[in-house]
Write a protein that holds these residues in place. Sequence first.
Motif, PDB file in Angstrom:
ATOM      1  N   GLN A 137       0.832  -1.211   0.000  1.00 40.61           N
ATOM      2  CA  GLN A 137       0.000   0.000   0.000  1.00 40.61           C
ATOM      3  C   GLN A 137       0.864   1.258   0.000  1.00 40.61           C
ATOM      4  O   GLN A 137       0.635   2.192  -0.777  1.00 40.61           O
ATOM      5  N   LYS A 138       1.894   1.266   0.867  1.00 43.82           N
ATOM      6  CA  LYS A 138       2.789   2.424   0.913  1.00 43.82           C
ATOM      7  C   LYS A 138       3.530   2.603  -0.409  1.00 43.82           C
ATOM      8  O   LYS A 138       3.719   3.727  -0.885  1.00 43.82           O
ATOM      9  N   SER A 139       3.962   1.483  -1.000  1.00 46.64           N
ATOM     10  CA  SER A 139       4.682   1.545  -2.270  1.00 46.64           C
ATOM     11  C   SER A 139       3.803   2.114  -3.378  1.00 46.64           C
ATOM     12  O   SER A 139       4.248   2.956  -4.170  1.00 46.64           O
ATOM     13  N   LEU A 140       2.546   1.680  -3.435  1.00 48.58           N
ATOM     14  CA  LEU A 140       1.625   2.178  -4.464  1.00 48.58           C
ATOM     15  C   LEU A 140       1.352   3.666  -4.288  1.00 48.58           C
ATOM     16  O   LEU A 140       1.286   4.416  -5.272  1.00 48.58           O
ATOM     17  N   ILE A 141       1.202   4.099  -3.044  1.00 53.71           N
ATOM     18  CA  ILE A 141       0.953   5.531  -2.781  1.00 53.71           C
ATOM     19  C   ILE A 141       2.160   6.368  -3.196  1.00 53.71           C
ATOM     20  O   ILE A 141       2.027   7.417  -3.842  1.00 53.71           O
ATOM     21  N   LYS A 142       3.367   5.898  -2.838  1.00 53.47           N
ATOM     22  CA  LYS A 142       4.584   6.621  -3.215  1.00 53.47           C
ATOM     23  C   LYS A 142       4.738   6.693  -4.734  1.00 53.47           C
ATOM     24  O   LYS A 142       5.093   7.739  -5.285  1.00 53.47           O
ATOM     25  N   GLN A 143       4.465   5.583  -5.409  1.00 54.31           N
ATOM     26  CA  GLN A 143       4.586   5.559  -6.863  1.00 54.31           C
ATOM     27  C   GLN A 143       3.563   6.475  -7.506  1.00 54.31           C
ATOM     28  O   GLN A 143       3.864   7.187  -8.474  1.00 54.31           O
TER      29      GLN A 143
END
Length: 757
Positions: A137-143
């Motif tokens: 989830q954090k990775s998708l938000i950052k991307q």
Amino acid sequence: MIITLVLVSTYFIYLGTKPNEWETHYFKDNFSELSHDYPRDLEKIENDMNNLDLALSYQFSLTSPLVPEPGAYEAYQLYEDNLKTNHDYISEMLFAKKNIHNYLYYINGVREEIIASSEELSNRASSPMFMNNAFSQKSLIKQSDAYKELSEKNLNIRLDNEAGFKLLRDTKIADFILMIFVFMIGVTILTRDRELGLNSLIATTKNGTKNTTIAKLILYTLISIITVFVVYVIAILAGGLVFGYGDLSRSIQSIMSFRNAELALSVNQILVIYIAQKLLSILLFVAISTLIIVIFKNIGLQMLAVFLLLTLSFFSYEFIDKYSYLSMLKYGSIFSIFDSLSIWGDYHDVSIFGVAISRKIFSIAFSMLIILISLIISYIVLVREKIYKKSYVNLQILKKHLFKNAFTFEAYRIFIKGFGILLLVVVIGGSFYIMKQEQRPIFTYERNYYLANINGLEGVVDEVTFRKLDEKEKYFEAIPERIQEVESLYEKGSIDSSQRQTMTNKIDNENEQIPTFNRIKDQVYKSHENTNGDKRLYLQDEMLGIYWFEHNKSMLINSILMYLLLIFVINMLFIKDKKYDANKLIKVTNIGHRKLLIKRMLIFTTTAILISLVFYVPVYLQANVLETQINRKILVQSLPHLVDFGANITFNTLFILLGIHRALSLVLAVMIIIFINLKVKTSWVSYLLSFLLLIVPNVIAFMYKDLSILNYLPFANAYGINTILGNLRIYGFVGMLVFNVVMIGILVKVNIRKYTK
């Protein structure tokens, strides 16, 4: 010498992964026609593709019973002038236009795609699928945030050539070769004083150990950096000069392979970063390999540790999922750090105990940390190392057989101390990697003529074959009558001018097939006559002969790699003997020197024969991929390339004979290299002469297929003989086998006599 081998090896690795020649050709020819008003260019390209599709359907109907689509003849007329000089013009242009269309479609919508990607990633992050996975989830938000920020920047998006990047995209094997050679450099630099027993002497001088350690580490690092810098700068220059990178000022998002890049970088910036990342990667490997060399005193353990490191690194990078909590192992691997374009051309996060860290930041930070820790530990160990006692694996059985038997001890020197086993892994891996996945043409006029005439004739040559040939010959002889019939129908008004033109074109097309048919007919009659009607004679597609018995570059690359391996391993062993004057000690024995040389020759001969078998595997696999395997039970005269071979043998027998010749050629090469080393006192002259005799002829034959005379050299044509087999025939082939055997016998005697003087 090591740098030369690195350059030669990586050159052929890059050569095996070069972009399709058509792609570079069509882009250069068609790019000038674009207005850079991309919507209008798209519309024009789509119209061109429709016309080419129709024209191709009409062209295909000329050699098949299929009815062309409406408007196909009118489209065909647009390209008639071009077809006069190039029968494949329509299919090649359609191939070109389709690829240009893909680029245009991407460029026209790249900005919208970046915005859409940001929104899609944001929606995915809030979906139930990722609610329970904090890292994802954090990775998708950052991307999503990174793409949103990118969409707000003024990107220089332009359509231009990008073929050069395909040369740089996948360099795993080249990276692997570099790491192996860098490791060899490290062993040479860091263990020399240890093996000569100089550590204790150096330690008696003021700050001698500290200064020597620092000098070794700096020298090892500088040589590694220079080697890597030279190799990859040459790769970049080759990609630019041969294939091109287009406008260097445009954003990397202009290139389809960088569509997921989240940083607003230009093409020239990514090329600089590519080199910088490779340099950081080699520094990481230098630091780790230094630590391995100073901790493990035994060369066998050092090689095992490096082999395990690279193996685990490769499998971690290839098989661990990027969203896994083990992604730290994936992106911390050596091969991941080396993969410059993947790091900077795509967005990935690494899970550090559940925290999403950018792969770019992680790669740099992780590399710097490991480099620092490894070098500090290595420095401490080297400074404290004063007296060295040779360490062997503590196994009595191994010690007994390894160091008391001359054959096994020499094998140990060659393959362990001399890095022979590592080089063997490298060249075999390179051989598999460069196995060419050749793209077959979509449509070639000449090929279509051939298939149209051989269809129904393939198989055993018997009375049925001759009857079919006679029937087809009568069909072609009746062409003038069919033309008169068409003209008669037109004059009577039974057909209009368009139908008349279509029928006439089809008959003209059949008339153009006559030379191809005559070629097939001559082959059948000649092969039947040469074999006296042997029932094992078949009519085979000539494409099989083109793969096996014409200018196959993959085979020549295999040959070059094998000779490189033999030259390096043999020269290195004799150079060490010259360096330490071991020959003087060996020759004081009664017959030990003679036995030693014989055992060395046996070791190298066995190695040559084994690798000749191993290197045949990629050729066989490639033939399976390209569907060019031959029925081994039929006569060799079944292929047009070997119609005049002169002996009724099957392909099973021929391939066995070729295997024997390949092994004998390599054994002869071994004897020549040994002779050079016994005759020449200077190491660089030994390498130079070996290269001139064995490598240069293969390289020239590789580059200029018309110079087939070089393939007649019996000691340098392990694979090249295939291309001249049709000219040699059975007597020339057997003569070359006999010549190899005689020369091997002569050189064995000469070498023994020279060594025992």
